[in-house]
Each structure stands twice: as structure tokens, then as C-alpha cells.
Design a protein around this motif. Structure first.
Motif, PDB file in Angstrom:
ATOM      1  N   CYS A 238       0.825  -1.031   0.030  1.00  0.00           N
ATOM      2  CA  CYS A 238       0.091   0.017   0.010  1.00  0.00           C
ATOM      3  C   CYS A 238       0.847   1.191  -0.124  1.00  0.00           C
ATOM      4  O   CYS A 238       1.890   1.402   0.816  1.00  0.00           O
ATOM      5  N   ASP A 239       0.941   2.174  -1.025  1.00  0.00           N
ATOM      6  CA  ASP A 239       1.724   3.366  -1.004  1.00  0.00           C
ATOM      7  C   ASP A 239       0.667   4.673  -1.139  1.00  0.00           C
ATOM      8  O   ASP A 239      -0.042   4.887  -1.991  1.00  0.00           O
ATOM      9  N   LEU A 240       0.542   5.279   0.076  1.00  0.00           N
ATOM     10  CA  LEU A 240      -0.363   6.138   0.564  1.00  0.00           C
ATOM     11  C   LEU A 240       0.067   7.469  -0.309  1.00  0.00           C
ATOM     12  O   LEU A 240      -0.842   8.066  -0.875  1.00  0.00           O
ATOM     13  N   GLY A 241       1.381   7.713  -0.662  1.00  0.00           N
ATOM     14  CA  GLY A 241       1.731   8.934  -1.733  1.00  0.00           C
ATOM     15  C   GLY A 241       1.230   8.959  -2.873  1.00  0.00           C
ATOM     16  O   GLY A 241       0.910   9.781  -3.635  1.00  0.00           O
ATOM     17  N   ALA A 242       1.493   7.643  -3.585  1.00  0.00           N
ATOM     18  CA  ALA A 242       1.380   7.509  -5.076  1.00  0.00           C
ATOM     19  C   ALA A 242      -0.280   6.924  -5.277  1.00  0.00           C
ATOM     20  O   ALA A 242      -0.493   6.788  -6.560  1.00  0.00           O
ATOM     21  N   ASP A 243      -1.094   6.531  -4.409  1.00  0.00           N
ATOM     22  CA  ASP A 243      -2.281   6.213  -4.497  1.00  0.00           C
ATOM     23  C   ASP A 243      -2.248   4.830  -5.430  1.00  0.00           C
ATOM     24  O   ASP A 243      -3.027   4.521  -6.479  1.00  0.00           O
ATOM     25  N   ARG A 244      -1.336   4.111  -5.111  1.00  0.00           N
ATOM     26  CA  ARG A 244      -1.205   2.782  -5.692  1.00  0.00           C
ATOM     27  C   ARG A 244      -1.149   1.456  -4.511  1.00  0.00           C
ATOM     28  O   ARG A 244      -0.734   1.587  -3.506  1.00  0.00           O
ATOM     29  N   VAL A 245      -1.365   0.361  -5.032  1.00  0.00           N
ATOM     30  CA  VAL A 245      -1.109  -0.918  -4.550  1.00  0.00           C
ATOM     31  C   VAL A 245      -0.375  -1.580  -5.274  1.00  0.00           C
ATOM     32  O   VAL A 245      -0.737  -2.158  -6.121  1.00  0.00           O
ATOM     33  N   TRP A 246       0.872  -1.874  -4.969  1.00  0.00           N
ATOM     34  CA  TRP A 246       2.021  -2.364  -5.933  1.00  0.00           C
ATOM     35  C   TRP A 246       1.815  -3.821  -5.916  1.00  0.00           C
ATOM     36  O   TRP A 246       1.672  -4.321  -4.830  1.00  0.00           O
ATOM     37  N   GLN A 247       2.121  -4.471  -6.663  1.00  0.00           N
ATOM     38  CA  GLN A 247       2.223  -5.906  -6.696  1.00  0.00           C
ATOM     39  C   GLN A 247       3.675  -6.414  -7.219  1.00  0.00           C
ATOM     40  O   GLN A 247       4.254  -5.833  -8.187  1.00  0.00           O
ATOM     41  N   HIS A 248       4.412  -7.521  -6.456  1.00  0.00           N
ATOM     42  CA  HIS A 248       5.518  -8.141  -6.829  1.00  0.00           C
ATOM     43  C   HIS A 248       5.448  -9.607  -6.538  1.00  0.00           C
ATOM     44  O   HIS A 248       4.317  -9.992  -6.033  1.00  0.00           O
ATOM     45  N   GLU A 249       6.086 -10.278  -7.543  1.00  0.00           N
ATOM     46  CA  GLU A 249       6.407 -11.576  -7.375  1.00  0.00           C
ATOM     47  C   GLU A 249       7.072 -11.933  -5.991  1.00  0.00           C
ATOM     48  O   GLU A 249       8.106 -11.503  -5.650  1.00  0.00           O
TER      49      GLU A 249
ATOM     50  N   PRO B 187      -8.660   5.445  -6.139  1.00  0.00           N
ATOM     51  CA  PRO B 187      -9.048   6.606  -6.369  1.00  0.00           C
ATOM     52  C   PRO B 187      -8.264   7.905  -6.097  1.00  0.00           C
ATOM     53  O   PRO B 187      -7.662   7.977  -4.847  1.00  0.00           O
ATOM     54  N   GLY B 188      -8.198   9.008  -6.651  1.00  0.00           N
ATOM     55  CA  GLY B 188      -7.196  10.091  -6.396  1.00  0.00           C
ATOM     56  C   GLY B 188      -7.375  10.818  -5.181  1.00  0.00           C
ATOM     57  O   GLY B 188      -8.447  10.977  -4.734  1.00  0.00           O
ATOM     58  N   GLY B 189      -6.436  11.016  -4.304  1.00  0.00           N
ATOM     59  CA  GLY B 189      -6.395  11.331  -3.115  1.00  0.00           C
ATOM     60  C   GLY B 189      -6.752  10.559  -1.909  1.00  0.00           C
ATOM     61  O   GLY B 189      -6.838  10.764  -0.790  1.00  0.00           O
ATOM     62  N   GLY B 190      -6.971   9.094  -2.294  1.00  0.00           N
ATOM     63  CA  GLY B 190      -7.552   8.247  -1.370  1.00  0.00           C
ATOM     64  C   GLY B 190      -6.307   7.838  -0.319  1.00  0.00           C
ATOM     65  O   GLY B 190      -6.477   7.735   0.846  1.00  0.00           O
ATOM     66  N   GLY B 191      -5.153   7.730  -0.552  1.00  0.00           N
ATOM     67  CA  GLY B 191      -3.983   7.321   0.105  1.00  0.00           C
ATOM     68  C   GLY B 191      -4.184   6.019   0.733  1.00  0.00           C
ATOM     69  O   GLY B 191      -4.463   5.808   1.888  1.00  0.00           O
ATOM     70  N   PRO B 192      -3.929   4.730   0.072  1.00  0.00           N
ATOM     71  CA  PRO B 192      -4.023   3.552   0.466  1.00  0.00           C
ATOM     72  C   PRO B 192      -3.150   3.283   1.466  1.00  0.00           C
ATOM     73  O   PRO B 192      -1.869   3.644   1.429  1.00  0.00           O
ATOM     74  N   ARG B 193      -3.489   2.916   2.722  1.00  0.00           N
ATOM     75  CA  ARG B 193      -2.919   2.714   3.996  1.00  0.00           C
ATOM     76  C   ARG B 193      -2.446   1.116   4.331  1.00  0.00           C
ATOM     77  O   ARG B 193      -1.308   0.810   4.592  1.00  0.00           O
ATOM     78  N   HIS B 194      -3.693   0.553   4.654  1.00  0.00           N
ATOM     79  CA  HIS B 194      -3.555  -0.887   4.900  1.00  0.00           C
ATOM     80  C   HIS B 194      -4.728  -1.553   3.966  1.00  0.00           C
ATOM     81  O   HIS B 194      -5.403  -1.228   3.578  1.00  0.00           O
ATOM     82  N   LEU B 195      -4.503  -3.155   3.921  1.00  0.00           N
ATOM     83  CA  LEU B 195      -5.232  -3.914   3.270  1.00  0.00           C
ATOM     84  C   LEU B 195      -5.269  -5.102   4.046  1.00  0.00           C
ATOM     85  O   LEU B 195      -4.404  -5.558   5.042  1.00  0.00           O
ATOM     86  N   CYS B 196      -6.378  -5.930   3.877  1.00  0.00           N
ATOM     87  CA  CYS B 196      -6.438  -7.393   4.455  1.00  0.00           C
ATOM     88  C   CYS B 196      -7.222  -8.172   3.402  1.00  0.00           C
ATOM     89  O   CYS B 196      -7.897  -7.626   2.583  1.00  0.00           O
TER      90      CYS B 196
ATOM     91  N   ALA C 240      11.384  -5.481  -9.036  1.00  0.00           N
ATOM     92  CA  ALA C 240      10.563  -4.439  -9.561  1.00  0.00           C
ATOM     93  C   ALA C 240       8.993  -4.667  -9.571  1.00  0.00           C
ATOM     94  O   ALA C 240       8.791  -6.126  -9.741  1.00  0.00           O
ATOM     95  N   PRO C 241       8.202  -3.684  -9.409  1.00  0.00           N
ATOM     96  CA  PRO C 241       6.682  -4.309  -9.300  1.00  0.00           C
ATOM     97  C   PRO C 241       6.202  -4.724 -10.601  1.00  0.00           C
ATOM     98  O   PRO C 241       6.883  -4.275 -11.692  1.00  0.00           O
ATOM     99  N   ILE C 242       5.464  -5.873 -10.653  1.00  0.00           N
ATOM    100  CA  ILE C 242       4.782  -6.395 -12.025  1.00  0.00           C
ATOM    101  C   ILE C 242       3.493  -5.964 -12.288  1.00  0.00           C
ATOM    102  O   ILE C 242       3.070  -6.102 -13.222  1.00  0.00           O
ATOM    103  N   GLY C 243       3.002  -5.137 -11.358  1.00  0.00           N
ATOM    104  CA  GLY C 243       1.621  -4.417 -11.650  1.00  0.00           C
ATOM    105  C   GLY C 243       1.357  -3.479 -10.512  1.00  0.00           C
ATOM    106  O   GLY C 243       2.061  -3.599  -9.553  1.00  0.00           O
ATOM    107  N   CYS C 244       0.387  -2.852 -10.554  1.00  0.00           N
ATOM    108  CA  CYS C 244      -0.485  -2.222  -9.698  1.00  0.00           C
ATOM    109  C   CYS C 244      -1.957  -1.848  -9.618  1.00  0.00           C
ATOM    110  O   CYS C 244      -2.445  -2.127 -10.692  1.00  0.00           O
ATOM    111  N   LEU C 245      -2.644  -1.753  -8.440  1.00  0.00           N
ATOM    112  CA  LEU C 245      -4.103  -1.161  -8.346  1.00  0.00           C
ATOM    113  C   LEU C 245      -4.101   0.307  -8.170  1.00  0.00           C
ATOM    114  O   LEU C 245      -3.273   0.901  -7.514  1.00  0.00           O
ATOM    115  N   ARG C 246      -4.729   1.166  -9.024  1.00  0.00           N
ATOM    116  CA  ARG C 246      -4.543   2.353  -9.014  1.00  0.00           C
ATOM    117  C   ARG C 246      -6.144   2.884  -8.108  1.00  0.00           C
ATOM    118  O   ARG C 246      -7.074   2.663  -8.630  1.00  0.00           O
TER     119      ARG C 246
END
Length: 353
Positions: A172-183, A197-206, A189-195
């Protein structure tokens, strides 16, 4: 270590803390990593001790099978990852290494690797584990910003978490509004990401315990995203979103912690500054419906956890210097709002069983 409920009805609880004032923690006065026993029948907490000497051990991760706890030191310079052994409630540092990122704020172990997210460093590090030892980390750094100029001027990795299947690592990348995916097996390097909504700031997930679904908590808008995961590729897609708390004049949105009940029937979110816990019921298909929203029993509920068995909700209230304990119906996940008990604890920041 976490003791078997059937053997002792007691679980070991670890609490991270801020040991000095910081910009976002003006009254930091914690003593280090606290150790408690929790009576799983009554919910009573008994403090066993504290490990001093680590600056701002703001996040801890407990590994019962290994008899180890991992903690990160959240400072303005490169952080430190600590491996800590628990011997009958007495904690001692057995290994440490640099995280190569400033303001390290999250740590998790997956297999023989410990992952650390560093907020100001905008990066994660992957550290090999050999017994009690943690090795030098491989670092992945991110790029990107968001529309919130005050909080999203740069990437801010806030959490790193392995997928339940073990194939992928999500950040979870709060600054870039991304959830990066790695193998996971070929870290780089990341192989993909979830974008998000702008300004949301992803903090944690479960993750849902049985379905290919993630729930992503966005701190800056108090939004909870229901996200589907492609089982083959690990790609994420937003299905819908929910507010975690009603907007209030003069109250800054600041969602913090997220957990799902082991039954898979309830999901919990903490809301700082409104000082509340929101509970969603989880349908058979993973969809959510808000069921409860109630005062947390303190000020600034930065983190919380569910005791083994799912019968107790334990909340760390950063700015009231307290721990709140609520009873939960383990068959449904519903919280008994009238069951609150409060314990003193200086500047708690992380709750881990």
C-alpha cells in the motif's frame, strides 16, 4: 509466543509504541515493546514486561512458530529491523539490520523472508531469515505522487503484505495512490499495481480468508475499497467502495487499522480523530454492509487486533495512552459495545498477537 487456547486459554500480546515525540505523535512517551498475557476466557490483560532500548518500535509482527517477534524502528533516518526472542515473557534482541528506508512503519514475515515498508523512504525491503538472524535487505523503491499536496508529495509505502496463496507481495503506497504487486519468489520491481481513487491514500489492506478478495483502506478519505483478485495473475480490480465514517465538520479523515474476523463474517476499521470503530458484515460473496460504528474508548485508535479465537477486540489508543478491550461474539463477529474495559499503556502504536 501465542499459546494454544485449548492448553492454557492465554495468548501472548505484543504492543509497539512511540518512545519519543514526533510530528504526528506530539506526546510520544512509550517505553518500547510491551508484553502482555491475555486471558482468552475473560479478556483480562496482564502486563509481563517491556523491552526498552529501541527508538519508536512503532510496528511489530509476532511469529509464534519461530518464537520470534520482529519490530521496526520508525525514525527520520534509515530504520532498523530487529529480530526479538521471547523467553517466557522476557524479550531480547537477537539480530538487527538496516531497512535502508526512512520511517520504517510495517513489518511482516512470509516464509524465510521478512518484508519491511518504509514510509518516508518510499520503499520496501526484503530480508532473508536464517534462524534468529535477519540478513541484508533487497530494496524496491517506488515513484509517484497524488493530488493531496500535503500528504502525497512523494511515494509513501505504508504496508507490505503477502497474498494468502504466497505467490505475490502487495504494498500500500499512500503517497502514489497505488497498491503495488510483486512476485514473492522472484522479488524485484513491481509487476503491476492497483490505482486507487485519487487522493485516497491506501494505508493498509487485508484479505478475505477464503475468497480472492482484498479490502483496501484509504486513510485520507476514510474509504474502504472492495477489490477482486485474479487467482491466476494476482491482478486487482476495484468492485466498489464504502465510507468508513460519516464526514464531520472540522474532523480530518484518518482511517488507520483494518482486520477481518476469522469467521469471515465481519470486518473492522479504526477511524482516528473521530475515535471510532466501524464494523461491516461480510456476505457470502465478500460484499460489505455497515453494521456498527461506536466510540473506541480512547483517543486516536492507531491500531487494533483480534485475539485468537475472535472473541476479543484489543485497540491501541495512541493519544489517550490506553488500551481498550471489547468482547466479540465469535460466531458472528459483532462487538458488544457495552463491554469496554480500559488499560493504561503509553503511546501504543501497534497491537500484535
Amino acid at each position: 509466543m501465542i499459546h494454544s487456547v485449548s492448553e492454557t486459554e492465554v495468548a501472548r500480546l505484543y504492543i509497539g509504541s512511540y518512545t519519543q515525540p514526533e510530528g504526528h505523535v506530539p506526546n510520544g512517551c512509550g517505553a518500547g515493546v510491551y508484553v502482555y498475557d491475555v486471558d482468552l476466557a475473560s479478556g483480562d490483560l496482564s502486563r509481563r514486561g517491556v523491552l526498552p532500548g529501541i527508538v519508536n518500535p512503532s510496528f511489530v509482527h509476532a511469529e509464534a512458530a519461530a518464537g520470534l517477534i520482529y519490530a521496526v524502528s520508525e525514525t527520520g533516518e534509515d530504520g532498523t529491523l530487529y529480530a526479538i526472542r521471547d523467553e517466557g515473557g522476557q524479550l531480547s534482541v537477537v539480530s538487527e539490520t538496516s531497512t535502508k528506508g526512512a520511517a520504517s512503519c510495517h513489518v511482516v514475515r512470509a516464509g524465510d523472508v521478512v518484508y519491511v515498508a518504509s514510509y518516508m523512504g518510499g520503499c520496501i525491503s526484503a530480508h532473508p531469515v536464517d534462524g534468529d538472524l535477519v540478513g541484508d535487505g533487497i530494496v524496491a523503491r517506488y515513484e509517484g505522487t497524488g493530488p493531496n499536496e500535503a500528504r502525497q508529495e512523494a511515494p509513501h509505502a505504508h504496508q507490505v503484505l503477502p497474498s494468502p496463496c504466497g505467490k505475490w507481495i502487495y504494498v500500500c503506497d499512500l503517497g502514489a495512490d497505488r497498491v503495488w504487486q510483486h512476485e514473492a519468489g522472484n522479488f524485484g520491481a513491481p509487476i503491476g499495481c492497483l490505482r486507487a481513487p485519487g487522493g485516497g491514500g491506501p494505508r493498509h489492506l487485508c484479505f478475505h480468508p477464503t475468497l480472492p478478495i482484498a479490502y483496501v483502506l484509504c486513510e485520507l478519505t476514510c474509504t474502504l475499497l472492495f477489490v477482486s483478485i485474479d487467482p491466476a495473475s494476482g491482478d486487482m480490480a476495484i468492485v466498489t467502495g464504502h465510507d468508513t465514517v460519516e464526514a464531520a465538520p472540522g474532523v480530518e479523515p484518518a482511517a488507520a487499522g483494518i482486520r477481518i474476523h476469522p469467521s469471515g463474517q465481519a470486518l473492522y476499521v479504526s477511524n482516528r480523530f473521530s475515535d471510532t470503530i466501524t464494523v461491516f458484515t461480510v456476505a457470502d460473496d465478500g460484499s460489505l454492509d455497515q453494521e456498527q460504528c461506536f466510540p473506541c474508548g480512547g483517543k486516536t485508535p492507531r491500531d487494533f487486533a483480534l485475539a485468537p479465537g475472535g472473541a476479543w477486540l484489543v485497540i491501541g489508543n495512541q493519544d489517550s495512552e490506553t488500551i481498550s478491550v471489547f468482547a466479540i461474539d465469535p460466531s458472528t463477529g459483532r462487538v458488544d459495545e457495552d463491554s469496554l474495559r480500559v488499560h493504561e499503556c503509553n503511546t501504543p502504536s501497534c497491537i500484535a498477537f
